[in-house]
Motif scaffolding. Structure first.
Motif, PDB file in Angstrom:
ATOM      1  N   GLU A 214      32.398  42.362  32.234  1.00  0.00           N
ATOM      2  CA  GLU A 214      33.646  41.613  32.006  1.00  0.00           C
ATOM      3  C   GLU A 214      34.863  42.508  32.192  1.00  0.00           C
ATOM      4  O   GLU A 214      35.845  42.128  32.845  1.00  0.00           O
ATOM      5  CB  GLU A 214      33.649  41.025  30.591  1.00  0.00           C
ATOM      6  CG  GLU A 214      32.593  39.966  30.328  1.00  0.00           C
ATOM      7  CD  GLU A 214      32.977  38.597  30.873  1.00  0.00           C
ATOM      8  OE1 GLU A 214      34.099  38.454  31.412  1.00  0.00           O
ATOM      9  OE2 GLU A 214      32.143  37.681  30.760  1.00  0.00           O
TER      10      GLU A 214
ATOM     11  N   ARG B 142      25.806  37.729  34.457  1.00  0.00           N
ATOM     12  CA  ARG B 142      27.264  37.692  34.379  1.00  0.00           C
ATOM     13  C   ARG B 142      27.880  38.322  35.627  1.00  0.00           C
ATOM     14  O   ARG B 142      28.887  37.823  36.165  1.00  0.00           O
ATOM     15  CB  ARG B 142      27.757  38.416  33.121  1.00  0.00           C
ATOM     16  CG  ARG B 142      29.237  38.204  32.841  1.00  0.00           C
ATOM     17  CD  ARG B 142      29.540  36.745  32.633  1.00  0.00           C
ATOM     18  NE  ARG B 142      30.971  36.490  32.467  1.00  0.00           N
ATOM     19  CZ  ARG B 142      31.585  35.417  32.931  1.00  0.00           C
ATOM     20  NH1 ARG B 142      30.911  34.480  33.598  1.00  0.00           N
ATOM     21  NH2 ARG B 142      32.875  35.252  32.725  1.00  0.00           N
TER      22      ARG B 142
ATOM     23  N   HIS C  88      35.506  43.419  35.795  1.00  0.00           N
ATOM     24  CA  HIS C  88      36.113  42.277  36.483  1.00  0.00           C
ATOM     25  C   HIS C  88      37.593  42.171  36.141  1.00  0.00           C
ATOM     26  O   HIS C  88      38.437  41.957  37.036  1.00  0.00           O
ATOM     27  CB  HIS C  88      35.376  41.001  36.090  1.00  0.00           C
ATOM     28  CG  HIS C  88      35.962  39.753  36.669  1.00  0.00           C
ATOM     29  ND1 HIS C  88      35.935  39.463  38.013  1.00  0.00           N
ATOM     30  CD2 HIS C  88      36.624  38.708  36.068  1.00  0.00           C
ATOM     31  CE1 HIS C  88      36.530  38.299  38.226  1.00  0.00           C
ATOM     32  NE2 HIS C  88      36.963  37.838  37.071  1.00  0.00           N
ATOM     33  N   GLU C  89      37.918  42.323  34.857  1.00  0.00           N
ATOM     34  CA  GLU C  89      39.321  42.252  34.431  1.00  0.00           C
ATOM     35  C   GLU C  89      40.148  43.356  35.090  1.00  0.00           C
ATOM     36  O   GLU C  89      41.346  43.193  35.325  1.00  0.00           O
ATOM     37  CB  GLU C  89      39.412  42.367  32.906  1.00  0.00           C
ATOM     38  CG  GLU C  89      38.905  41.153  32.145  1.00  0.00           C
ATOM     39  CD  GLU C  89      39.778  39.926  32.370  1.00  0.00           C
ATOM     40  OE1 GLU C  89      41.016  40.091  32.435  1.00  0.00           O
ATOM     41  OE2 GLU C  89      39.224  38.816  32.511  1.00  0.00           O
TER      42      GLU C  89
ATOM     43  N   LEU D 110      30.366  36.437  38.350  1.00  0.00           N
ATOM     44  CA  LEU D 110      31.705  36.941  38.661  1.00  0.00           C
ATOM     45  C   LEU D 110      31.799  37.512  40.072  1.00  0.00           C
ATOM     46  O   LEU D 110      32.888  37.902  40.513  1.00  0.00           O
ATOM     47  CB  LEU D 110      32.107  38.015  37.640  1.00  0.00           C
ATOM     48  CG  LEU D 110      32.288  37.522  36.201  1.00  0.00           C
ATOM     49  CD1 LEU D 110      32.510  38.708  35.265  1.00  0.00           C
ATOM     50  CD2 LEU D 110      33.453  36.542  36.103  1.00  0.00           C
TER      51      LEU D 110
ATOM     52  N   LEU E 161      29.684  43.251  28.392  1.00  0.00           N
ATOM     53  CA  LEU E 161      31.104  43.559  28.168  1.00  0.00           C
ATOM     54  C   LEU E 161      31.636  44.510  29.231  1.00  0.00           C
ATOM     55  O   LEU E 161      32.814  44.432  29.612  1.00  0.00           O
ATOM     56  CB  LEU E 161      31.302  44.149  26.772  1.00  0.00           C
ATOM     57  CG  LEU E 161      31.033  43.199  25.604  1.00  0.00           C
ATOM     58  CD1 LEU E 161      31.279  43.906  24.275  1.00  0.00           C
ATOM     59  CD2 LEU E 161      31.917  41.949  25.702  1.00  0.00           C
TER      60      LEU E 161
END
Length: 300
Positions: free
Chosen positions: A252, A280, A255-256, A284, A249
């Motif tokens: 993620e 992950r 990255h966001e 990414l 998480l």
């Protein structure tokens, strides 16, 4: 590229050791429980009420649920279950209010310790709790001592590696993270374009990354790309609890937020769900790098 080799040292548990886990939120309690069971030490789980979000993964172990307001019952519970070693694993998002503590003889015995702990910052609280439990014959053990493969290794852990410009961000964010850590405020900072733009507060790393995502629209960041999240242990931190950690998480969210990568302190930070986290990041295009530890990785 440096492989993610084991960065920690596995603790040798004595024969007959009975290990308990005070389980908060996140995947760390699950990984510690699995590591213990795999070594032939099936743990006893103390589920912190309202904090544990992955109970099904812990269902196969002996367990009891304990409310924060019943914290005075912890030592009698550990003694009753003949616990010799205890791991504090997972996030506890709130503190019990003194007015909400449920009175008992066991609470009266530890009330001065509880009052002292609640008056301190997060790391101060953990130090007080650890010392109080050890004074009562319970040895406190770090998650990284049970599952050393969780500890981040030094060097690049992903296919992508930091660029020269990223190291400016890493250095700036690392210095800022250590500064707020010395004040027992947080463990993380974000730098973009060589400047620190956000510090971790009470909202945690996910909140920090969400603020960073929102700041991308700020005029002073217009045109700035990449950027780095750095997490590190607080100077002098109690390493047997609350080590900085990242997981899928975190990747993620980074990255966001438009960041290029994550840097964490080798040996003094944890990579939860390691294979999934690194996979992950690779998918990414983010880098994850372990920084040389500023202090010994085996100190308390």
């Amino acid at each position: 590229m440096t492989k993610a080799e084991t960065a920690g040292t596995r603790l040798d548990l004595p024969p007959g050791a009975r290990v308990g886990i005070v389980a908060g939120g996140g995947s760390l309690p699950v990984e510690v429980a699995s590591g213990l069971a795999g070594r032939g030490y099936p743990p006893f789980i103390i589920l912190m009420e309202g904090e544990v979000d992955r109970k099904p993964d812990l269902a196969g172990y002996e367990q009891e649920t304990l409310a924060l307001e019943d914290i005075g019952s912890l030592v009698p519970l550990l003694k009753r279950r003949r616990i010799t070693h205890l791991v504090l694993a997972g996030e506890i998002r709130r503190r019990p209010r003194l007015t909400g503590l449920r009175p008992s003889l066991s609470l009266i015995a530890v009330l001065p310790v509880v009052v002292m702990a609640l008056a301190r910052g997060d790391d101060g609280l953990l130090k007080v709790v650890a010392r109080a439990l050890e004074a009562r014959g319970i040895k406190i053990v770090g998650a990284h001592e049970i599952v050393p493969e969780l500890a981040a290794a030094e060097g690049s852990l992903t296919r992508a590696e930091p660029r020269k410009s990223d190291w400016r961000d890493i250095d700036a964010a690392h210095a800022a993270a250590r500064a707020i850590g010395a004040l027992d405020i947080g463990q993380a900072a974000v730098a973009i374009g060589g400047r620190v733009i956000a510090l971790e507060g009470i909202e945690g790393t996910n909140g920090l990354l969400e603020r960073t995502r929102q700041l991308r629209d700020h005029g002073r960041l217009a045109g700035k790309t990449r950027g780095v999240l750095v997490k590190c242990a607080k100077p002098g931190q109690e390493l047997r609890a609350d080590l900085p950690s990242i997981g899928p998480l975190t990747v993620e969210a980074a990255h966001e937020a438009g960041l290029a990568g994550i840097a964490i302190e080798a040996g003094r930070s944890l990579i939860l769900e390691g294979p999934a986290t690194i996979a992950r990041a690779n998918a990414l295009g983010l880098f994850v790098v372990g920084l040389a530890a500023a202090e010994p990785a085996n100190g308390h």
